[in-house]
Design a protein around this motif. Structure first.
Motif, short mmCIF file in Angstrom:
data_model
loop_
_atom_site.label_atom_id
_atom_site.label_comp_id
_atom_site.label_asym_id
_atom_site.label_seq_id
_atom_site.Cartn_x
_atom_site.Cartn_y
_atom_site.Cartn_z
N GLU A 114 -72.37 -120.28 -25.65
CA GLU A 114 -72.35 -118.86 -25.29
C GLU A 114 -73.66 -118.25 -25.78
O GLU A 114 -73.97 -118.34 -26.97
CB GLU A 114 -71.16 -118.14 -25.92
CG GLU A 114 -69.82 -118.62 -25.44
CD GLU A 114 -68.68 -117.89 -26.14
OE1 GLU A 114 -68.97 -117.02 -27.00
OE2 GLU A 114 -67.50 -118.20 -25.85
N TYR A 166 -76.05 -114.94 -26.30
CA TYR A 166 -76.01 -113.49 -26.39
C TYR A 166 -77.43 -112.97 -26.56
O TYR A 166 -78.21 -113.51 -27.38
CB TYR A 166 -75.17 -113.04 -27.59
CG TYR A 166 -73.71 -113.45 -27.50
CD1 TYR A 166 -72.75 -112.55 -27.07
CD2 TYR A 166 -73.30 -114.72 -27.88
CE1 TYR A 166 -71.41 -112.91 -27.00
CE2 TYR A 166 -71.97 -115.10 -27.81
CZ TYR A 166 -71.03 -114.18 -27.37
OH TYR A 166 -69.71 -114.56 -27.31
N TYR A 219 -74.08 -119.50 -29.51
CA TYR A 219 -72.85 -119.97 -30.16
C TYR A 219 -72.43 -121.27 -29.51
O TYR A 219 -72.20 -121.34 -28.30
CB TYR A 219 -71.74 -118.93 -30.02
CG TYR A 219 -70.38 -119.44 -30.45
CD1 TYR A 219 -70.14 -119.80 -31.77
CD2 TYR A 219 -69.35 -119.58 -29.52
CE1 TYR A 219 -68.90 -120.28 -32.15
CE2 TYR A 219 -68.10 -120.05 -29.90
CZ TYR A 219 -67.89 -120.40 -31.23
OH TYR A 219 -66.67 -120.88 -31.62
N TYR A 250 -68.64 -108.55 -31.65
CA TYR A 250 -68.33 -108.62 -30.22
C TYR A 250 -67.17 -109.57 -29.96
O TYR A 250 -66.35 -109.33 -29.07
CB TYR A 250 -69.59 -109.08 -29.46
CG TYR A 250 -69.43 -109.14 -27.97
CD1 TYR A 250 -69.64 -108.00 -27.18
CD2 TYR A 250 -69.08 -110.33 -27.34
CE1 TYR A 250 -69.50 -108.06 -25.80
CE2 TYR A 250 -68.94 -110.40 -25.96
CZ TYR A 250 -69.15 -109.26 -25.20
OH TYR A 250 -69.01 -109.33 -23.83
N LYS A 251 -67.08 -110.64 -30.76
CA LYS A 251 -66.03 -111.64 -30.59
C LYS A 251 -64.79 -111.33 -31.41
O LYS A 251 -63.85 -112.13 -31.45
CB LYS A 251 -66.57 -113.03 -30.98
CG LYS A 251 -67.64 -113.56 -30.06
CD LYS A 251 -68.28 -114.83 -30.60
CE LYS A 251 -67.30 -115.96 -30.71
NZ LYS A 251 -66.80 -116.40 -29.37
#
Length: 472
Positions: A258, A260, A274, A304-305
Motif C-alpha cells: 500500500e 501513501y 506499507y 489513516y488506517k
C-alpha cells in the motif's frame, strides 16, 4: 599519557562510556593497538565510529575495524569554512545559508547533494579552491546524504559527545595523578554516570508522562519509550494527527503493498510504503532508519488506517525503556583469539542468562506459560541445590570460592592496619562555640580582685586588665 575513551549514547540519549585506554602517542600504531584491545574486550567491532580528521586514526580504523563505517566530525569541518574562504566572501550570509542547507540536510540523496554542491561552487567561484576540492573528494566520510541508508547514522554526527565526556572526566582527574589514583577517579566517574542513568530509569518506571492528546497510540508510546525518546516521538504524533499541513494526498494499493503520498509542513511530498506481507512501514525521509524513531509521515498513515498501537516493527529497540530492551549476552565473534581470552565459565553463564531471557520474553503475555515456566525453575532448583539442606562451613567455603573463582590462601600476608592509639583522644582543636559551651558548664569561682563569681581569676580579671591599660 593520553586518555582515550569510547563514548556512545544510551536509551535516554545520555553519554555512556564503553571503554577507555591510555596511550603514550597519538599515531597509527597506538590507535591500532587501542582498537584491537577494544574489539577483544567487547567481543565485536562497532558499526559506526565518529572521529576528527586525524590521519593516524584513519589508518588504524582502515587496518583494524574492517567492517566499521568511519565518519568524520561535521562540526570540525564546517568550522574551518571561514578560514578557507577568500577574504571578500567572509561576510556573505547567502553563501553560508546555501552551504549549510546543502551539507547538513539529511533529507537529500547523494546525487542531489553533489548537484547542489557544484552549483554553489560555480556560483561563488570556489570550484578551484583546493580545500573545498579535498572536502568534496572525501564527502563519503562526513556528508549526511551518504549516511541516509546507514542504521542509526543520525545518532552521532559530531564529536561533541566525546568532548563533553572529556570535560566530565576532568572533574574526577588531576593532571599529575599517578596511575592508581587515576584508576580510582575513573571508577568514581563511571559510578556517577551509572547513578545518573539509574535515576532516569527510575523516573521511567515511576513517573507518568504528560499526554497532549487522548489517542491510544500516544498512551502506548508513553509506556514503552524512555522519557527523552517519548518527548521526541510525541511531537511527531501530535503533528501527524492534528496538523492540517500533514495530510494523505493519495493511496495506491496492490496485492503486496500500500503506497501513501503524504504532505508535510514544508510542502514536501513523501512516500510511505506499507508491506502487507511482513507488516512493515518504509518512509522516503528514512527517519526511522537513521534515528530509530518513527516520523510524522508514518504516524499519518497509522491514523489513516485507524491503528491504535505502535506496530512491533516500528518500535525499534534503541529508545525503549530498559525493561523492554532485549538483553544481549555473549555474542562474541568467531575469532579464536577472542574466545581464548574469555573465561569459559563466563560464557556459559551468559548463555544461561540469554536462554532465560529469551524464554521469559517469548511467554511474557501468557500467564499459564509463565506459571509453568516458574514451576520448572523451582523443580530444577530443588534438584540442583536441594530443599532445606544446611550446608557445613566447609561446603559454604567451597561454594563462596567457586562463586568468586579463587581460593582463600592458607597464609594471609595482608592484614588490616592497627588502630591508631590517639583515635578519639579528644586532642583535636575545638571551635570557639564548643569551647564556650564547655566553659559554661564549669562551676564558677570567686575572683580575688573583683570578688565576682565567674570563670576568671585575678590573673585575667577584666577590671585588672582595664586598670593596667589606663595606667599605660
Amino acid at each position: 599519557m593520553i586518555f582515550a575513551p569510547f563514548t556512545g549514547k544510551d536509551n535516554h540519549g545520555r553519554p555512556v562510556t564503553f571503554a577507555a585506554g591510555l596511550l603514550s602517542k597519538e599515531n597509527a600504531d597506538s590507535f591500532s593497538w587501542l582498537f584491537k584491545q577494544f574489539v577483544k574486550c567487547m567481543g565485536v567491532a562497532p558499526k559506526l565510529i565518529v572521529t576528527d580528521q586525524d590521519l593516524g586514526m584513519k589508518v588504524a580504523i582502515a587496518e583494524v575495524l574492517l567492517n566499521t563505517r568511519h565518519r568524520w566530525c561535521m562540526w570540525h569541518i564546517m568550522n574551518k569554512v571561514a578560514d578557507k574562504l577568500p577574504k571578500n566572501m567572509l561576510g556573505s550570509e547567502e553563501l553560508k545559508k546555501e552551504l549549510n542547507a546543502c551539507v547538513w540536510s539529511e533529507l537529500i540523496e547523494p546525487d542531489a547533494f553533489e548537484e547542489s554542491w557544484h552549483a554553489i561552487m560555480e556560483r561563488y567561484g570556489l570550484a578551484n579552491n583546493d580545500w573545498f576540492l579535498s572536502m568534496f573528494a572525501s564527502r563519503k566520510f562526513w556528508v549526511p546524504a551518504f549516511f541516509r541508508d546507514f542504521p542509526m547514522s543520525s545518532l552521532i554526527k559530531t564529536t561533541s559527545l566525546s568532548e563533553s565526556q572529556n570535560s566530565f572526566f576532568k572533574r574526577y582527574s588531576k593532571c599529575r595523578a599517578n596511575l592508581m589514583l587515576f584508576y580510582m577517579n575513573y571508577n568514581h566517574a563511571l559510578e556517577a554516570q551509572r547513578s545518573n542513568s539509574a535515576k532516569l530509569e527510575y523516573y521511567d518506571s515511576t513517573k507518568v508522562p504528560i499526554l497532549q492528546t487522548e489517542l491510544e497510540i500516544e498512551k502506548h508510546a508513553s509506556t514503552i519509550y524512555s522519557g527523552s525518546a517519548f518527548n521526541a516521538i510525541q511531537k511527531e504524533i501530535v503533528y501527524a494527527c492534528f496538523s492540517l499541513s500533514c495530510a494523505t494526498l493519495g493511496v495506491s494499493t496492490n496485492r503486496e503493498n500500500e503506497v501513501y503520498n503524504i504532505n508535510d509542513k514544508d510542502s514536501n511530498s513523501w512516500t510511505v510504503t506499507y508491506s502487507i506481507g511482513d507488516d512493515t512501514y518504509l518512509c522516503g525521509c528514512k527517519k526511522f532508519e537513521r534515528l530509530g524513531l518513527s516520523c510524522s509521515h508514518i504516524f499519518c498513515v497509522l491514523k489513516y488506517k485507524f491503528v491504535k498501537l505502535i506496530p512491533e516493527k516500528l518500535r525499534g529497540w534503541r529508545w525503549l525503556k530498559s525493561q523492554f530492551v532485549k538483553p544481549i549476552h555473549g555474542g562474541f565473534c568467531d575469532d579464536h583469539e577472542v574466545f581464548s581470552a574469555v573465561d569459559e565459565k563466563k560464557i556459559a553463564f551468559k548463555n544461561m542468562y540469554a536462554l532465560f531471557f529469551e524464554i521469559a520474553q517469548s511467554i511474557e503475555g501468557n500467564i499459564d506459560q509463565i506459571n509453568a515456566f516458574t514451576a520448572i525453575i523451582e523443580e530444577g532448583k530443588k534438584q540442583l541445590l536441594g530443599e532445606g539442606v544446611v550446608l557445613s562451613s566447609i561446603e559454604k567455603r567451597a561454594l563462596i570460592e567457586n562463586f568468586y573463582g579463587s581460593r582463600v590462601p592458607n597464609f594471609i600476608e595482608v592484614h588490616p592496619p592497627n588502630v591508631v592509639s590517639t583515635k578519639g583522644s579528644g586532642s583535636r582543636r575545638k571551635s570557639k562555640k564548643e569551647a564556650g559551651i564547655k566553659l559554661a558548664k564549669k562551676p564558677g569561682r570567686k575572683c580575688g580582685n573583683c570578688h565576682v563569681i565567674g570563670h576568671h581569676d585575678s590573673r585575667n580579671c577584666k577590671k585588672v586588665n582595664e586598670k593596667t591599660k589606663q595606667r599605660q
